[in-house]
Design an enzyme around this catalytic site. Structure first.
Site, short mmCIF file in Angstrom:
data_model
loop_
_atom_site.label_atom_id
_atom_site.label_comp_id
_atom_site.label_asym_id
_atom_site.label_seq_id
_atom_site.Cartn_x
_atom_site.Cartn_y
_atom_site.Cartn_z
N CYS A 2 0.47 5.59 53.49
CA CYS A 2 1.65 4.74 53.28
C CYS A 2 2.90 5.49 53.72
O CYS A 2 2.95 6.72 53.66
CB CYS A 2 1.80 4.42 51.81
SG CYS A 2 0.33 3.73 51.07
N ARG A 27 1.00 5.59 59.90
CA ARG A 27 0.52 6.11 58.61
C ARG A 27 -0.24 5.07 57.81
O ARG A 27 -0.97 5.41 56.88
CB ARG A 27 1.71 6.60 57.78
CG ARG A 27 2.42 7.78 58.39
CD ARG A 27 3.74 8.00 57.72
NE ARG A 27 3.61 8.50 56.38
CZ ARG A 27 3.82 9.76 56.02
NH1 ARG A 27 4.22 10.63 56.90
NH2 ARG A 27 3.67 10.14 54.78
N TRP A 76 -1.37 1.64 53.28
CA TRP A 76 -2.77 1.91 53.58
C TRP A 76 -3.46 1.86 52.22
O TRP A 76 -3.24 2.72 51.38
CB TRP A 76 -2.93 3.29 54.22
CG TRP A 76 -4.33 3.65 54.59
CD1 TRP A 76 -4.99 3.33 55.75
CD2 TRP A 76 -5.26 4.42 53.81
NE1 TRP A 76 -6.26 3.86 55.73
CE2 TRP A 76 -6.44 4.52 54.56
CE3 TRP A 76 -5.20 5.03 52.55
CZ2 TRP A 76 -7.57 5.21 54.09
CZ3 TRP A 76 -6.30 5.71 52.08
CH2 TRP A 76 -7.48 5.79 52.85
N ASN A 102 4.34 6.24 47.92
CA ASN A 102 3.25 6.83 48.70
C ASN A 102 2.59 7.88 47.83
O ASN A 102 3.28 8.73 47.27
CB ASN A 102 3.80 7.49 49.97
CG ASN A 102 2.71 8.26 50.72
OD1 ASN A 102 1.56 7.84 50.73
ND2 ASN A 102 3.08 9.37 51.33
N GLY A 103 1.28 7.80 47.72
CA GLY A 103 0.56 8.77 46.88
C GLY A 103 -0.41 8.04 45.98
O GLY A 103 -0.76 6.88 46.22
N GLU A 492 -17.73 15.52 66.98
CA GLU A 492 -16.50 14.85 67.38
C GLU A 492 -16.80 13.54 68.12
O GLU A 492 -16.14 12.53 67.90
CB GLU A 492 -15.64 15.80 68.24
CG GLU A 492 -14.42 15.20 68.89
CD GLU A 492 -13.39 14.63 67.90
OE1 GLU A 492 -13.53 14.84 66.68
OE2 GLU A 492 -12.47 13.94 68.37
N LYS A 496 -15.65 9.78 67.03
CA LYS A 496 -14.89 8.87 67.90
C LYS A 496 -15.55 7.50 67.91
O LYS A 496 -14.88 6.48 67.82
CB LYS A 496 -14.84 9.40 69.34
CG LYS A 496 -13.90 10.55 69.59
CD LYS A 496 -12.45 10.18 69.74
CE LYS A 496 -11.63 10.37 68.53
NZ LYS A 496 -11.55 11.55 67.80
N GLU A 499 -15.05 5.70 64.57
CA GLU A 499 -13.66 5.31 64.33
C GLU A 499 -13.25 4.08 65.12
O GLU A 499 -12.64 3.18 64.58
CB GLU A 499 -12.71 6.44 64.80
CG GLU A 499 -12.55 7.60 63.89
CD GLU A 499 -11.59 8.63 64.51
OE1 GLU A 499 -10.63 8.98 63.84
OE2 GLU A 499 -11.81 9.08 65.65
N HIS A 515 -36.73 17.90 62.30
CA HIS A 515 -36.85 18.06 60.84
C HIS A 515 -36.45 16.80 60.09
O HIS A 515 -36.07 16.87 58.93
CB HIS A 515 -35.99 19.24 60.38
CG HIS A 515 -36.44 20.55 60.96
ND1 HIS A 515 -37.69 21.07 60.76
CD2 HIS A 515 -35.80 21.43 61.78
CE1 HIS A 515 -37.81 22.21 61.41
NE2 HIS A 515 -36.67 22.45 62.05
N LYS A 615 -3.43 7.22 60.66
CA LYS A 615 -3.37 8.44 61.46
C LYS A 615 -3.06 9.67 60.62
O LYS A 615 -3.53 10.76 60.88
CB LYS A 615 -2.32 8.29 62.56
CG LYS A 615 -2.25 9.50 63.45
CD LYS A 615 -2.19 9.14 64.89
CE LYS A 615 -2.43 10.34 65.78
NZ LYS A 615 -3.85 10.61 66.02
#
Ligand code: G6P
Length: 620
Positions: A2, A27, A76, A102-103, A492, A496, A499, A515, A615
């Site tokens: 947020c 954000r 968010w 925010n928090g 990574e 990607k 996401e 395994h 982000k």
């Protein structure tokens, strides 16, 4: 996460707040809201909209409200779905005060129950609404003394919060409160800006103060008074704001992510050039008071601990190989969110290095604060000079990726890898294990790797869009494997794809396939194999690929020149020039990212703003 923005001053607040919010929209973008004391009615008025900020802007164009004091928020969701009711600002029972937050208020359920028992009526499922009602109650309990009510408020809230409060009967005042989550105040002429990040008001004033931890401020258009949570006055130190707001556009690209993929060669170049130009002053003291630290200090180093989240953690995992194999430094990269919950073994000669594109990730910041509490020195590798990590860590190294707008990290990742590679070589040179010509050659090789990354994009662009992406876009699961340094690269790649294309993806060290994960292999579960330039490693990876083919699996391979058997075995293949194994991941990065981008595009995903994500993740 947020973002909160507030304005009090001689202008009308709506456009200032909305512009600030738009700069911070990366954000969080599931709902947005604005509240002000409307000039026409003198009433606290509010507009909220579900979805991106543009929905709120449209709503405000149709039904304008405005005034010289205003607060805004982009959300968010943490507690409660993205809805009109859960969007901020939140209000007290009588709609006479309003708050953006925010928090996370960790004890909101207990507080809410207590407030409800006193007759307060809640309209949202959020933790944040409790702040408005608790402040309302505190004002009543303390004879409407704002200072006492604010102190009472913060003494009861547990968790992390950056909030701004506006009150109808105080039309020239904003209250800014900060615990753990960052909040800064921009000082203008007869106007003040408050925001989660200086970017919100960069260019509008060049004077900024970062609200100290556990303080609150009464902000008027011509004055700011700050107090500790125990109500003791605090002197604010004003800093010169040298952050420019560079309005970035897509420069003709369809998405920011695509643009940023193509900016990587230049971002590596800028990062390494800046590092080389400042060789002796590379690790800057964040407070700019002391002189830079020489690399001679790093001769005492015995080990390195890297901390980060998401893509930054992956860069750190890749960095392990650089520091261990080039500089002979035992190195581990830990997930910041896990690190501080494990047993901590202090070590005097360990360098702790937090990696973060944004410099604001709560888990990474908390890990750094934990280390400071243990008396450990920290450094950060970050892309944002004005970030909290730069302010809080003793030393910092800036990557020069430029603003990264897409949520999925691309050029920030490559510059982090480049920074780690450069540092490993530089430290090795200082320690005498690499010669000057070896160190110079490593820089040349890194720049060449950036060149090869870009060549890969040119070579494979149409193959990706016309052949490879269409062949895999309908898959609902994907496995990635790699060995040695190409294993964290596989992590990574899997991230990607998750996401941006919403495909369930899992990365394994290639040797682990037998395994357990081999049980998953079938025609519908493709395996992306990241080979390795080293002949021994290649042979092992080839065997793993053969095991997949023997079980009717589909193989998409990233290989190096001369690796004929794997080239022939794979269903689809990208071939790269042989480089030093450490740089193999840089060379493969662009094509890997472009492939994930192309798959996401075929699936019709919102590539720059994937669902549910943000982000900069400023909550734990
Ligand atoms: C979020 C982003 C990721 C990023 C991670 C860490 O989850 O979506 O792309 O890797 O945060 O962010 P940082 O700013 O600390 O690198």
């Amino acid at each position: 996460m947020c973002s909160v923005v507030g304005y009090v001053g001689h202008r009308q607040s709506c456009s200032v707040v909305l512009e600030g919010l738009s700069r911070l929209e990366y954000r969080g973008y599931d709902s947005a809201g604005f509240a002000c004391i409307d000039t026409r009615t003198q009433q606290l008025s509010c507009a909220k909209a579900v979805g991106k900020l543009s929905s709120l802007t449209q709503q405000l164009q149709q039904n304008p409200i405005d005034g010289s004091v205003g607060i805004g928020h982009t959300r968010w969701a943490t507690h409660g779905v993205a809805s009109q009711a859960n969007a901020h600002p939140h209000f007290d029972c009588f709609k006479t005060l309003s708050v953006v937050h925010n928090g996370i208020i960790e004890n909101y359920q207990a507080l809410k129950a207590e407030l409800e028992s006193k007759g307060h009526v809640f309209v949202s499922a959020t933790d944040s609404e409790v702040i408005a009602h608790l402040f309302e109650q505190s004002l009543v309990d303390h004879g409407h003394c704002i200072s006492k009510a604010t102190t009472a408020l913060v003494s009861q809230l547990h968790g992390a919060y950056a909030c701004i409060i506006v009150m109808q009967n105080q039309p020239d005042l904003l209250i800014a409160i900060r615990k753990s989550s960052p909040l800064c105040i921009g000082f203008g002429t007869q106007e003040m800006f408050i925001a989660s990040d200086v970017l919100a008001f960069a260019g509008k004033t060049d004077k900024v103060a970062f609200l100290p931890e556990q303080t609150y401020a009464f902000v008027k258009q011509d004055s700011v008074s700050v107090y500790t949570f125990n109500n003791e006055p605090v002197a604010l130190s004003l800093q010169k704001l040298d952050v420019a707001w560079l309005a970035t556009d897509k420069a003709g690209y369809e998405h920011y992510m695509l643009k940023e993929i193509y900016e990587q060669k230049s971002a590596i170049y800028k990062t390494i050039t800046a590092a080389c130009q400042n060789e002796d002053s590379l690790w800057h003291f964040a407070n700019d008071q002391a002189k830079s630290l020489s690399f001679a200090d790093d001769k005492q180093l015995k080990s390195l601990k890297i901390l980060g989240c998401g893509t930054s953690w992956h860069a750190g995992r890749i960095g392990e190989f650089f520091f261990e194999e080039v500089a002979g430094l035992p190195t581990t990269a830990a997930l910041a969110s896990e690190f501080r919950y494990r047993t901590f073994f202090p070590s005097k000669n360990t360098l702790y290095c937090a990696i973060s594109q944004s410099g604001e990730t709560a888990d990474t910041l908390e890990a750094v604060r934990f280390l400071h509490g243990q008396g450990c020195a920290t450094t950060t590798i970050t892309n944002v000079a004005s970030s909290t990590l730069v302010r809080e860590c003793g030393r910092y190294f800036l990557t020069h990726a430029g603003p990264e707008m897409a949520v999925a990290s691309t050029k920030a990742f490559t510059t982090q890898v480049a920074a780690l590679y450069w540092l490993a070589n530089r430290i090795a040179y200082e320690q005498g294990t690499v010669t000057l010509s070896g160190y110079n050659a490593s820089n040349d090789a890194l720049l060449m790797a950036g060149e090869l990354l870009e060549n890969g994009l040119e070579t494979y662009r149409s193959y990706i869009f016309q052949t490879v992406a269409p062949a895999y876009a309908a898959c609902e699961k994907f496995i990635f494997i790699g060995r040695h340094i190409t294993y964290p690269f596989a992590l990574e790649a899997a991230l990607k794809l998750k996401e941006i294309a919403y495909i369930f993806s899992q990365a394994y060290p290639a040797g682990e396939l037998k395994h357990g994960p081999l049980a998953l292999i079938d025609e519908d579960t493709p395996v992306c194999v990241f080979s390795h330039p080293d002949p021994i490693m290649y042979q092992k990876i080839l065997s793993n690929a053969q095991e997949i083919k023997a079980r009717k699996g589909r193989v998409l391979a990233f290989v190096f020149e001369g690796q004929t058997e794997l080239i022939q075995l794979a269903d689809h293949v990208f071939v790269f020039p042989i480089v030093h194994p450490h740089l193999s991941v840089v060379v493969m990065t662009g094509v890997m990212q472009l492939l994930m981008y192309a798959i996401a595009k075929l699936r019709g995903c919102d590539i720059d703003r994937p669902r549910n994500l943000a982000k900069s993740v400023t909550v734990e």
